[in-house]
Design a protein around this motif. Structure first.
Motif: not given
Length: 143
Positions: A18-44
């Motif tokens: 799960l990435y800790s940024f909101h994904v823009p509908a335009g061009f991605p930010s080069p600084a937005a490539d770190h993972i905040e945590k791992h999630i399970s779809l079961d939990e989500l």
């Protein structure tokens, strides 16, 4: 609208990043490539087998609720269906996905598409609520 019961969801499963940024509908930010945590779809999706199952939707009667033909819905049969819930039900043994409306005088299964009239549950009809729709999942390749 038709429904196809796919069966219960198995417990366990893999976690996804799960990435800790909101994904823009335009061009991605080069600084937005770190993972905040791992999630399970079961939990989500709050999946707790065996009372949760998947249903594939057919037809366009629930488009107004954001449920399209080919979507998968996650259904919780442990919940008591309330007025306004989207439910998977059988009316006289015919499976449907509809919004449940209850009043003192009537039970109505409502479509979310004006092309389809409400289905009043009449005396003598058999209505069985199979579960409450909690989430929908869309395959955008087939949209």
């Amino acid at each position: 609208m038709s429904v196809t019961i796919l069966g219960p969801v198995a417990t366990g499963g893999h976690t996804l990043p799960l990435y800790s940024f909101h994904v823009p509908a335009g061009f991605p930010s080069p600084a937005a490539d770190h993972i905040e945590k791992h999630i399970s779809l079961d939990e989500l999706f709050d999946i707790r087998a065996p009372h949760v199952y998947l249903v594939k939707i057919g037809g366009d009667s629930m488009q107004g609720a954001g449920i399209y033909s080919g979507d998968l819905v996650i259904v919780d049969r442990s919940l008591d269906a309330s007025h306004g819930d989207i439910v998977i039900a059988a009316i006289n043994s015919e499976p449907v996905c509809k919004r449940l409306h209850r009043s003192e005088n009537a039970v109505i299964l409502m479509s979310e598409n004006p092309k389809y009239p409400p289905r009043y549950v009449m005396e003598g009809d058999e209505l069985v609520i199979w579960g409450v729709v909690k989430y929908s999942v869309r395959d955008h390749d087939n949209a």
